[in-house]
Design a protein around this motif. Structure first.
Motif, short mmCIF file in Angstrom:
data_model
loop_
_atom_site.label_atom_id
_atom_site.label_comp_id
_atom_site.label_asym_id
_atom_site.label_seq_id
_atom_site.Cartn_x
_atom_site.Cartn_y
_atom_site.Cartn_z
N ALA A 1 -7.64 -4.91 -12.71
CA ALA A 1 -7.00 -3.70 -12.84
C ALA A 1 -6.97 -3.46 -14.68
N TYR B 1 -4.09 -2.19 -8.97
CA TYR B 1 -2.73 -2.76 -9.01
C TYR B 1 -2.08 -2.64 -7.75
N ALA C 1 -8.20 1.46 -11.27
CA ALA C 1 -7.05 0.64 -12.17
C ALA C 1 -5.94 0.74 -10.90
#
Length: 319
Positions: free
Chosen positions: A136, A152, A148
């Motif tokens: 990420a 995450y 990203a």
């Protein structure tokens, strides 16, 4: 975020990746949103209504005037356009449900689109979580916020997340113009660590985007008190939000004063109407209490005739 390692305490198995750190962020850009109004026309058909006499039209309008007068006289709180003085429906009302506040830059996103939070039943794969966070961080550096966000989320679901992990995912969500989901993740972060400056700062920026000026001011000020952002971006947001709060406060004060003035005028009108009604009632009572005056008796006959003046005036001899 200026390196607050305390936000990760209690999660030593999660790994320490420098990619989670926060760089100075530019101020959120503005987006113009076009909200087209909708006019609702109400046609009135022609027909037998056109044939109504002028008298009937006059009587109809006159009846409404009396009904309105009786209603307002009976209830001092009745407002002339419906409702009452505490919640008057103004003729110039322009607010519409769901409309964005002026100067808001993002719309609310639906809760059904929020990414999932960690569930205890998901397990504790800290190695997987660490790898996902590193990935990420790389996508974040490249500006690929969709990837990203995906990484995450993978890290969040792999092991119990830290406040910083939730804050970083919230930052990705905000950059993808999903402010409501960002606020939810920041709430989760702050439940883990109430002193998370990054979570507070991201949440403040999300509230600023939605036009929640008071909340934005509280969060942005709080984040600066915990960990000052010297990039200037947060201070710029704070300056804007403070101006909006002052503007909103002034508008509330103006509306409150206008409402109080309406109440004073209405009270004066009611008092005058009551005094006039009492005066009319007193006059009617006085008239009904006065005894009827009896008629003057007829004067019988004419004026009595003057008796004849016999003879001449004394001393006046004949010629």
């Amino acid at each position: 975020d200026h390196g607050h390692h305390k936000e990760d305490h209690g999660h030593h198995k999660e790994g320490h990746s420098h990619q989670e750190g926060e760089k100075a962020e530019p101020a959120a850009c503005g987006h113009d949103h076009d909200h087209t109004g909708h006019d609702h026309g109400h046609g009135h058909g022609k027909g037998h209504h056109e044939k109504q006499t002028e008298k009937s039209s006059h009587d109809h309008g006159h009846g409404h005037d009396h009904a309105s007068k009786h209603k307002t006289d009976a209830d001092p709180n009745v407002a002339p356009f419906g409702g009452n003085w505490d919640s008057e429906v103004g003729v110039d009302a322009t607010a519409t449900a769901g409309a964005l506040p002026e100067d808001a830059t993002m719309s609310k996103d639906d809760e059904s689109t929020f990414p999932p939070l960690y569930a205890e039943s998901a397990g504790e794969d800290y190695e997987k979580a660490s790898d996902a966070k590193m990935a990420a961080g790389g996508f974040k550096s490249d500006g690929d916020w969709e990837k990203a966000l995906s990484s995450y989320t993978e890290a969040v679901l792999a092991a119990p997340p830290s406040a910083l992990l939730y804050a970083n995912r919230a930052d990705s969500l905000l950059r993808l113009e999903r402010p409501s989901a960002a606020i939810r993740d920041c709430d989760a972060a702050l439940s883990h660590n109430p002193d998370s400056a990054k979570a507070m700062r991201v949440r403040g920026k999300a509230h600023r985007a939605l036009g929640n000026w008071d909340r934005a001011l509280s969060d942005l000020s709080g984040s600066q008190a915990i960990d000052y952002d010297d990039s200037g971006a947060t201070e710029e947001n704070l300056k804007f939000v403070k101006a909006k709060v002052a503007e909103a406060t002034a508008e509330k004060t103006k509306k409150r004063n206008e409402s109080e003035e309406k109440l004073r005028k209405r009270a004066a009108e009611i008092k005058k109407a009551q005094e006039e009604a009492a005066k009319e009632e007193a006059e009617r009572a006085q008239e009904s209490a006065m005894p009827e005056m009896p008629g003057m008796p007829g004067m019988g006959g004419g004026m009595p005739g003057m008796p004849g003046m016999g003879g001449g005036m004394p001393g006046m001899g004949g010629g």
